[in-house]
Design a protein around this motif. Structure first.
Motif, mmCIF file in Angstrom:
data_model
loop_
_atom_site.group_PDB
_atom_site.id
_atom_site.type_symbol
_atom_site.label_atom_id
_atom_site.label_comp_id
_atom_site.label_asym_id
_atom_site.label_seq_id
_atom_site.Cartn_x
_atom_site.Cartn_y
_atom_site.Cartn_z
ATOM 1 N N ALA A 149 -45.620 -18.562 5.145
ATOM 2 C CA ALA A 149 -44.999 -17.461 4.606
ATOM 3 C C ALA A 149 -45.397 -16.163 5.366
ATOM 4 C CB ALA A 149 -45.712 -17.121 3.011
ATOM 5 N N ARG A 151 -43.768 -12.089 6.666
ATOM 6 C CA ARG A 151 -43.143 -10.813 6.633
ATOM 7 C C ARG A 151 -42.933 -10.157 8.040
ATOM 8 N NH1 ARG A 151 -41.624 -8.861 1.638
ATOM 9 N NH2 ARG A 151 -41.527 -6.818 2.504
ATOM 10 N N ASP A 165 -38.884 -12.143 3.003
ATOM 11 C CA ASP A 165 -40.004 -12.987 2.886
ATOM 12 C C ASP A 165 -39.734 -14.250 3.605
ATOM 13 O OD1 ASP A 165 -41.711 -11.141 1.427
ATOM 14 O OD2 ASP A 165 -40.331 -11.344 -0.326
ATOM 15 N N ARG A 167 -40.387 -18.192 4.592
ATOM 16 C CA ARG A 167 -41.230 -19.339 4.252
ATOM 17 C C ARG A 167 -40.428 -20.582 4.434
ATOM 18 N NH1 ARG A 167 -43.733 -18.118 -0.155
ATOM 19 N NH2 ARG A 167 -43.098 -15.597 -0.111
#
Length: 209
Positions: A149, A151, A165, A167
């Motif tokens: 994950a 950003r 986001d 992931r």
């Protein structure tokens, strides 16, 4: 800089391109056989030595062989973590076996302290540092693949990456492209692979090293 040669798919021109930029040659286990077949003698061979031929052992001699017996990691991981250099260009670690190639990308993420660019037939792959600034032609493909994950923020990309986001089981960033001659990206943590055309190799090396 070091060129790390594995036993996977590669063209002799790949090795030549890498050695022109990273002249010290290290082989990951059976990659030494490929090196010898192309007329190169690796300065070191690192791995568990389960795929290195007897002929290669005899030619290279014990002083160049660095055996790491544990079986918890791949030969690529063993080699990369034991190389001390400003940067590594990895050749012959893509193609052929998909499980080995995926393991290489896993190692890029789990060894963020190692600056390594994987050279493939058409693309290069590397783990993004917290901040990355690249000088690239406008319109060049820029793909981002998260292994965790993550950003980020960007300038110079056609589609800005904030506030996505990223992931593995969610949003990925395939086939973005440059919209300005300089691209800057920042990430809030490790885990992002950057995939660019091979033509970007020198720009990437300049940015990372």
């Amino acid at each position: 800089m070091v060129t790390l040669l594995g036993g996977g798919e590669h063209d002799p021109a790949d090795l030549a391109d890498a050695l022109a930029r990273a002249p010290v040659l290290v082989a990951a286990d059976g990659g030494a056989d490929h090196a010898l077949a192309l007329g190169h003698h690796p300065d070191a061979v690192i791995g568990d030595m389960d795929s290195l031929s007897r002929d290669a052992r005899a030619v290279l001699g014990p002083q160049r062989l660095h055996r790491i017996a544990e079986q918890s990691t791949t030969d690529f991981d063993k080699a990369l973590r034991n190389i001390s250099a400003p940067g590594v260009i990895a050749v012959g670690v893509t193609g052929r076996r998909i499980d080995h190639e995926l393991a290489v990308y896993h190692t890029l993420i789990t060894r963020p302290e190692k600056t390594c660019v994987v050279l493939g037939r058409e693309d290069i792959v590397f783990h993004a540092p917290p901040r990355l600034r690249l000088d690239l032609p406008v319109g060049m493909r820029v793909s981002l693949f998260p292994m965790a994950a993550v950003r980020g923020q960007s300038t110079g990309l056609r589609w800005p990456i904030e506030p996505i986001d990223f992931r593995p089981l969610g949003q990925i960033g395939t086939s973005n492209e440059t919209a300005a001659p300089q691209v800057e990206m920042r990430f809030d943590g490790p885990g992002m692979l950057v995939i660019l055309p091979r033509a970007a190799l020198d720009a990437v090396l300049s940015a990372l090293i």
